[in-house]
Write an enzyme that holds these catalytic residues in place. Structure first.
Site, short mmCIF file in Angstrom:
data_model
loop_
_atom_site.label_atom_id
_atom_site.label_comp_id
_atom_site.label_asym_id
_atom_site.label_seq_id
_atom_site.Cartn_x
_atom_site.Cartn_y
_atom_site.Cartn_z
CD GLU A 1 -15.48 40.85 18.22
OE1 GLU A 1 -13.55 41.12 17.83
OE2 GLU A 1 -15.09 41.23 19.33
CD GLN B 1 -12.07 23.61 -7.79
OE1 GLN B 1 -11.24 23.58 -7.27
NE2 GLN B 1 -11.54 22.13 -9.07
N GLY C 1 -9.66 28.42 -13.36
CA GLY C 1 -7.71 28.95 -13.20
C GLY C 1 -7.90 30.73 -12.92
N GLY D 1 -12.51 37.54 16.66
CA GLY D 1 -13.92 37.59 17.95
C GLY D 1 -13.95 36.46 18.03
CB THR E 1 -11.00 29.61 17.61
OG1 THR E 1 -11.35 29.20 18.56
CG2 THR E 1 -9.87 31.04 17.53
CD GLU F 1 -10.86 25.25 16.61
OE1 GLU F 1 -11.39 25.00 15.27
OE2 GLU F 1 -11.06 26.92 16.35
#
Length: 389
Positions: free
Chosen positions: A243, A337, A341, A364, A366, A368
């Site tokens: 995954e 960016q 616009g 899947g 985080t 962290e």
């Protein structure tokens, strides 16, 4: 570089897949993004083309091809302006179906894997829970054995294909006192009494249905226990490597798409009497992103090659997802960016791509959580071993 991993047959498959996606999928993308519902006919067409069976045994209708065919499928799905559609497809083919193939017995494979490969049944993997998220071991859903059935109670959330699936692969605790050693995996028909699914409203991935699912005394036959009772956590961890690599490949592919689109846009857009592709600040920024993406792609391909040989690449897959999803977010932010616009307008692909990409560092596992896993492996010398069925 690509020729190391991709043969002429791979290239022919990519060409055929691109043609299929342009003819059969792209004309419907905007409708599916608006309605949040993918029409069932496309699942059947994917099945007829063999796309769901790429990596599965021929005995069940699959093609038994190497993982780089899967890489091609994932990459091209990221380039048709709907990561939500892509997620619905790969969540079925590589989350739910992976468990059917790995832990399902012959009856389950015949009754569920075969029609899944054919695109006749849709599956969803149910692991994450409300307030649990990436904490798999802390799940609260229970499965209590009662005669010839298990009674399942609890809830799951953030489940891709959760509303329209025909079956769920459900993780539940058969022995809450054993922590992660008390988790088991079950096959559940979505039509079972006591099952209810509520569609969630998301920032991105609008074409896919994502649900919160409740189980109220749902009876699941003992025969629908997949693999060995209490081994569920090991099965989940083992399949997380695939995954995470999938999400890493998705990330480098959508970042590549963003770069290619932006380069084309810059070659036509003029400002101050010149093409903006000639502005040094933009050129240097784009080159830096392209370099990062290429690094990710090379690393991801190397990890896939090892996984294809049967190696256990949990560390490399975790690194791949951590880095690639971050690079994709940063790249797509810059590309939006550069369109100014127009990048903010929905008629251009960068706005949707920006929203869709943001799930990369979340789903899947985080970023962290991935850092904690890698910290245990790199700093604490903790090893993770493959599950034994």
């Amino acid at each position: 570089m690509n020729s190391v991993y991709f043969s002429e047959e791979h290239d022919l498959f990519r060409t055929s897949l691109k043609d299929f996606l342009q003819k059969e999928v792209v004309p419907h993308i905007e409708k599916w993004e608006k309605t949040g519902t993918i029409d069932r006919f496309i699942w059947k067409k994917f099945g007829e083309m063999g796309f769901f069976g790429i990596s599965y045994p021929e005995a069940y209708g699959g093609l038994n091809l190497d993982l780089f065919y899967t890489v091609i499928l994932l990459e091209e799905l990221q380039k048709i302006k709907s990561s939500g559609f892509a997620a619905a497809i790969w969540a079925h083919a590589y989350l739910a179906m992976t468990h059917l193939n790995a832990e399902g017995d012959e009856r389950i494979k015949k009754d569920y894997l075969v029609p899944s490969i054919a695109g006749e049944k849709i599956g969803a993997l149910c692991i994450s829970e409300p307030f649990g998220g990436s904490d798999v071991a802390g799940m609260k859903t229970t499965a209590v054995k009662n005669g010839d059935a298990y009674i399942i109670n609890g809830s799951k959330t953030f489940i891709t294909n959760g509303v329209y699936a025909d079956y769920y692969i459900v993780a539940a605790k058969t022995d809450p006192n054993l922590g992660n050693k008390g988790i088991s995996i079950f096959l559940m028909d979505t039509a079972s009494k006591g099952v209810s699914a509520t569609k969630l409203d998301k920032l991105g991935w609008r074409a896919s249905d994502t649900a919160e699912i409740a189980f109220d005394n749902v009876e699941v036959p003992v025969a629908n226990l997949m693999g060995v009772e209490g081994k569920g956590f090991s099965y989940i961890m083992q399949h997380f490597a695939l995954e995470r690599l999938i999400m890493a490949i998705n990330a480098h592919a959508r970042a590549e798409y963003a770069i290619d689109y932006t380069i084309d846009y810059m070659s036509h857009r003029e400002a101050f009497g010149m093409k903006i592709s000639k502005f040094q600040a933009l050129r240097h920024t784009l080159v830096e992103h392209a370099t990062e993406v290429e690094h990710c792609k090379v690393f991801n391909y190397a990890a896939v090659a090892r996984l294809d040989k049967g190696e256990y690449v949990v560390k490399e897959a975790t690194m791949a997802k951590l880095k690639s999803t971050k690079v994709a977010d940063e790249t797509i932010y810059s590309c939006l960016q550069m369109l100014g616009g127009y990048g903010y307008m929905e008629e251009y692909p960068l706005a949707r791509l920006f929203r869709d990409s943001r799930l990369g560092p979340i789903g899947g596992g985080t970023s962290e959580i991935l850092k904690e896993i890698l910290g245990k492996m790199i700093i604490d010398n903790q090893n993770y071993e493959p599950a034994v069925k």
